[in-house]
Design a protein around this motif. Sequence first.
Motif, mmCIF file in Angstrom:
data_model
loop_
_atom_site.group_PDB
_atom_site.id
_atom_site.type_symbol
_atom_site.label_atom_id
_atom_site.label_comp_id
_atom_site.label_asym_id
_atom_site.label_seq_id
_atom_site.Cartn_x
_atom_site.Cartn_y
_atom_site.Cartn_z
ATOM 1 N N ALA A 23 16.511 -57.261 21.987
ATOM 2 C CA ALA A 23 16.425 -57.427 20.536
ATOM 3 C C ALA A 23 17.338 -56.496 19.745
ATOM 4 C CB ALA A 23 14.974 -57.231 20.079
ATOM 5 N N HIS A 24 17.913 -55.483 20.404
ATOM 6 C CA HIS A 24 18.791 -54.569 19.656
ATOM 7 C C HIS A 24 19.841 -53.982 20.595
ATOM 8 C CE1 HIS A 24 19.289 -51.504 16.197
ATOM 9 N NE2 HIS A 24 20.286 -51.300 17.047
ATOM 10 N N GLU A 25 20.965 -54.686 20.650
ATOM 11 C CA GLU A 25 22.099 -54.179 21.431
ATOM 12 C C GLU A 25 23.348 -54.300 20.560
ATOM 13 O OE1 GLU A 25 21.525 -52.929 24.427
ATOM 14 O OE2 GLU A 25 19.499 -53.696 24.721
ATOM 15 N N HIS A 26 24.474 -53.945 21.151
ATOM 16 C CA HIS A 26 25.767 -54.130 20.484
ATOM 17 C C HIS A 26 26.755 -54.654 21.518
ATOM 18 C CE1 HIS A 26 24.590 -51.819 16.879
ATOM 19 N NE2 HIS A 26 23.831 -51.162 17.739
ATOM 20 N N LEU A 27 27.707 -55.450 21.065
ATOM 21 C CA LEU A 27 28.837 -55.739 21.945
ATOM 22 C C LEU A 27 29.837 -54.596 21.813
ATOM 23 C CD1 LEU A 27 29.497 -59.570 21.632
ATOM 24 C CD2 LEU A 27 27.839 -58.333 23.014
ATOM 25 N N ASP A 42 23.072 -58.865 18.788
ATOM 26 C CA ASP A 42 24.120 -57.873 18.506
ATOM 27 C C ASP A 42 23.885 -57.322 17.102
ATOM 28 O OD1 ASP A 42 26.365 -56.375 18.061
ATOM 29 O OD2 ASP A 42 27.802 -58.006 18.356
ATOM 30 N N MET A 43 23.427 -56.080 17.031
ATOM 31 C CA MET A 43 23.051 -55.468 15.755
ATOM 32 C C MET A 43 24.224 -54.792 15.037
ATOM 33 S SD MET A 43 19.970 -55.748 14.618
ATOM 34 C CE MET A 43 18.476 -56.515 15.223
ATOM 35 N N THR A 44 25.434 -55.139 15.434
ATOM 36 C CA THR A 44 26.604 -54.533 14.807
ATOM 37 C C THR A 44 26.830 -55.127 13.416
ATOM 38 O OG1 THR A 44 27.563 -54.321 17.006
ATOM 39 C CG2 THR A 44 29.051 -54.022 15.123
ATOM 40 N N VAL A 51 18.863 -59.273 9.019
ATOM 41 C CA VAL A 51 19.602 -58.403 8.091
ATOM 42 C C VAL A 51 19.153 -56.955 8.290
ATOM 43 C CG1 VAL A 51 18.005 -58.789 6.119
ATOM 44 C CG2 VAL A 51 20.380 -58.084 5.694
ATOM 45 N N LYS A 52 20.123 -56.044 8.285
ATOM 46 C CA LYS A 52 19.854 -54.659 8.700
ATOM 47 C C LYS A 52 20.459 -53.657 7.728
ATOM 48 C CE LYS A 52 21.967 -51.653 12.173
ATOM 49 N NZ LYS A 52 22.588 -51.555 13.503
ATOM 50 N N PHE A 53 19.804 -52.525 7.572
ATOM 51 C CA PHE A 53 20.445 -51.360 6.966
ATOM 52 C C PHE A 53 19.962 -50.119 7.707
ATOM 53 C CE2 PHE A 53 17.254 -49.257 4.095
ATOM 54 C CZ PHE A 53 16.227 -50.184 4.171
ATOM 55 N N ALA A 60 13.748 -49.860 13.571
ATOM 56 C CA ALA A 60 14.563 -49.667 14.764
ATOM 57 C C ALA A 60 14.597 -48.190 15.147
ATOM 58 C CB ALA A 60 15.979 -50.182 14.510
ATOM 59 N N HIS A 61 14.535 -47.943 16.442
ATOM 60 C CA HIS A 61 14.633 -46.612 17.048
ATOM 61 C C HIS A 61 13.361 -45.777 16.890
ATOM 62 C CE1 HIS A 61 18.551 -48.191 17.114
ATOM 63 N NE2 HIS A 61 18.990 -47.676 15.981
ATOM 64 N N ALA A 62 12.287 -46.384 16.359
ATOM 65 C CA ALA A 62 11.012 -45.659 16.228
ATOM 66 C C ALA A 62 10.582 -45.079 17.570
ATOM 67 C CB ALA A 62 9.940 -46.599 15.687
ATOM 68 N N GLN A 113 18.027 -51.539 24.439
ATOM 69 C CA GLN A 113 18.750 -50.346 24.912
ATOM 70 C C GLN A 113 19.754 -49.797 23.917
ATOM 71 O OE1 GLN A 113 18.564 -52.202 29.378
ATOM 72 N NE2 GLN A 113 19.419 -53.180 27.596
ATOM 73 N N ASP A 114 20.055 -50.538 22.844
ATOM 74 C CA ASP A 114 21.054 -50.101 21.869
ATOM 75 C C ASP A 114 22.392 -49.813 22.566
ATOM 76 O OD1 ASP A 114 21.897 -49.671 19.260
ATOM 77 O OD2 ASP A 114 21.046 -47.648 19.093
ATOM 78 N N HIS A 115 22.595 -50.536 23.666
ATOM 79 C CA HIS A 115 23.817 -50.339 24.454
ATOM 80 C C HIS A 115 24.990 -51.043 23.775
ATOM 81 C CE1 HIS A 115 26.426 -49.937 27.914
ATOM 82 N NE2 HIS A 115 26.595 -51.237 27.970
HETATM 83 ZN ZN ZN Z 1 22.048 -50.124 17.214
#
Ligand code: ZN
Length: 317
Positions: free
Chosen positions: A6-10, A51-53, A128-130, A190-192, A247-249
């Motif tokens: 649910a929360h990674e990045h390319l 992809d949370m970018t 949508v993210k901030f 996120a990241h809690a 993993q926020d990888h």
């Molecule tokens: Zn992230």
Amino acid sequence: MGPTLAHEHLFVLSQEFQHNYPFLWDRERGVAEAAAQLERAYDAGLRTVVDMTVIGQGRDIELVRAVADRTRMNIVVATGVYTIDGIPPFARFRGPGCLVEAPDPLIDLLTADITDGIAGSGIRAGVVKFACERTPPDDSARRMASAVAEVHRRTGVAVVVHCDPFEGNGLELVALLTGEGVASDRVVVAHAGDSGDLDTLRALADTGCLLGFDRYGMTALAPDDQRNRMLAALVRAGHGHQILVSQDHASHIDYLTTEQRRELFPDWSYTHLVERVFPQLLREPGVDESTLTMLLEDNPRRLLTAGRVPAPLEVGA
Ligand SMILES: [Zn+2]
């Protein structure tokens, strides 16, 4: 969607550095490497990566498309602004309460990413993210909470907020968003899960929001066994349906050299969770296979599908 991270990045790229010093990174090799990593994750049973970018992290939708064309993995993209240093100058001086009093320009831009697609690609964002690491949240977080709440009202997508898990500003961020009319069960903190303070995590879960245990493998921030203990305690307290695991990888992040990154986070990958963390997590009291299915499939599916305005039919597509 199937099993979903649910929360990674390319890619997380400092775009002006990349643009001005093109020797820093080989785009074609980067695409191939990202696709290879996602293929390995597909072989490990995963089917979707979010992809949370967002703006401020080097979002480049054509790069994402190039990777998507080379992997079986589903990729869901996000929109939003990485406001870790506040509102970027592009929007800082115009908007409600700004030097130039005007409607917030971010609202229409971010909405169009969801309704029409990003940068003319037709690829629509699914969330949508901030970001806010200030405790208590500052004026820029207030402005972003208001802006993303409006985007949420217009589109139905869930709101993800990158928090400061260590001082713990999650409760205040959820309050900002619910104060703007966003239902708490449409908010992800996120990241809690970097926090080792169970009381804080339980208080956050009691608001009804979702909690990101989304940095497994980033052991320099918090050890995985601590994350597992906290997560299992929340599951036993009945909050399992509110937890997202990831993993926020990033297949490539230019904040460090590849060597520095490997030294700092040797276990960081798209498959660390399912290959190494889940077997450990299953040893925690109250966690079984059905818990893992809830974390990896049910919770992200609900996050990304509930409340969505149906997409228009693509005739001839
Ligand atoms: Zn992230």
